[in-house]
Design a protein around this motif. Sequence first.
Motif, short mmCIF file in Angstrom:
data_model
loop_
_atom_site.label_atom_id
_atom_site.label_comp_id
_atom_site.label_asym_id
_atom_site.label_seq_id
_atom_site.Cartn_x
_atom_site.Cartn_y
_atom_site.Cartn_z
N THR A 26 0.86 -1.19 0.00
CA THR A 26 0.00 0.00 0.00
C THR A 26 0.89 1.24 0.00
O THR A 26 1.68 1.43 0.93
CB THR A 26 -0.90 0.03 1.23
OG1 THR A 26 -1.72 -1.15 1.26
CG2 THR A 26 -1.79 1.26 1.24
N GLY A 28 2.08 5.16 0.32
CA GLY A 28 1.70 6.25 1.21
C GLY A 28 1.17 7.44 0.42
O GLY A 28 1.33 7.54 -0.80
N SER A 29 0.56 8.33 1.14
CA SER A 29 -0.02 9.52 0.48
C SER A 29 1.04 10.43 -0.08
O SER A 29 0.79 11.18 -1.03
CB SER A 29 -0.87 10.29 1.50
OG SER A 29 -0.10 10.66 2.63
N ASN A 30 2.24 10.36 0.46
CA ASN A 30 3.30 11.22 -0.04
C ASN A 30 4.16 10.55 -1.11
O ASN A 30 5.11 11.16 -1.60
CB ASN A 30 4.21 11.65 1.12
CG ASN A 30 3.48 12.48 2.15
OD1 ASN A 30 2.56 13.25 1.81
ND2 ASN A 30 3.87 12.34 3.42
N ASP A 31 3.86 9.26 -1.43
CA ASP A 31 4.64 8.55 -2.44
C ASP A 31 4.11 8.91 -3.82
O ASP A 31 3.04 8.47 -4.25
CB ASP A 31 4.53 7.03 -2.23
CG ASP A 31 5.09 6.60 -0.87
OD1 ASP A 31 5.93 7.33 -0.32
OD2 ASP A 31 4.67 5.53 -0.36
N VAL A 32 4.86 9.75 -4.50
CA VAL A 32 4.40 10.29 -5.79
C VAL A 32 5.32 9.90 -6.93
O VAL A 32 5.04 10.23 -8.10
CB VAL A 32 4.29 11.81 -5.72
CG1 VAL A 32 3.18 12.23 -4.75
CG2 VAL A 32 5.60 12.45 -5.32
N LYS A 106 8.49 3.52 -4.27
CA LYS A 106 7.79 4.63 -4.95
C LYS A 106 8.18 5.89 -4.19
O LYS A 106 7.74 6.11 -3.07
CB LYS A 106 6.28 4.42 -4.94
CG LYS A 106 5.53 5.42 -5.84
CD LYS A 106 4.04 5.10 -5.90
CE LYS A 106 3.36 6.02 -6.88
NZ LYS A 106 1.91 5.77 -6.99
#
Length: 330
Positions: A26, A28-32, A106
Amino acid sequence: MQVTSNGPQTIQKAQGEKAALECTYTPGSNDVGDLDIEWSLVSPDMTQKDTLILSFAGGRKWIHGDPSLTKGLDFRAGDPSHGDASISISALEVSHTGTYQCKVKKAPGVDMRKVTLVVMVPPSVPTCRAEGSPSIGGALSLHCKSSQGSTPLHYVWEKAGGAGIHPSITQDSITGVLHISNHSETFAGMYRCEASNAVGSEHCTFALRAEKPPSRAGVIAGTVIGVLLLIIILLLLVCLLICRYGRRCKDKEVANDIREDSPPPESRTQSRISAFRPGVAYSSVGTGQPWAESEFSSDLTDSSKALKPPSSTSTGALRRAYDSRYGHPV
């Protein structure tokens, strides 16, 4: 980034089966950043680099490493970018045994998970056999052995029909040997041995009999008879040798007796008469008369006339010839 798989960290599979190595994740929200997935075979030597075998980057799948390791290897999901980076291996071989590492990255997040895969060979059908005599009161052992199979192999003997193993019987689960120290009719029956390891099992059966031992009296009688026959044979051989030796000695003595009793060679009559030749009487020179008054002289004169040779140039003695039979002239 977080790897969420919580399955077993060690998987045991039989050769030829299919295995799945779990690796769900899964982000993370900061993995861009771009998604990068790597599967590597960890080297048992910490000083050596791990072997990259499968990767996913830029939306594409890449296969790396030795084809013997990557054969049948693929991502379980058609598109691993949707949170499932698990892989599957079909037609497992013993060479697939090892520790695999899943790494999901990521930017700026990264996480990884290790799974150990053990590929084992199931046991082959074991062979059941007995060593020793099945006579009542004797000792014997039952043996169970598989020719193939990854260790450790475990062997268990059971008596068919639900009857348990008698407490006096011992068995070794590692060697597969069942020991019976004092056999009896109670132990007779069908026995089953199962050989197993972590990935399979096989079994074999053996019918154990209980036979009555031979009579001791019969054994003793047979031994005595055999010894007597041997003694008789030896005596006959000795007698035969003595008879043959005695016959040879007797034949030799008879031959010696014949030579000793042989009569001497007969002398010729002419030789004996010739010995008397010089004694023939002649008439007196003065009177010209023979010695008619002497009987001896007359006999000698007659013999001399009868044996007188036709002609003689010598002094009147007979000519002698050498005879090889007597060794002297005659």
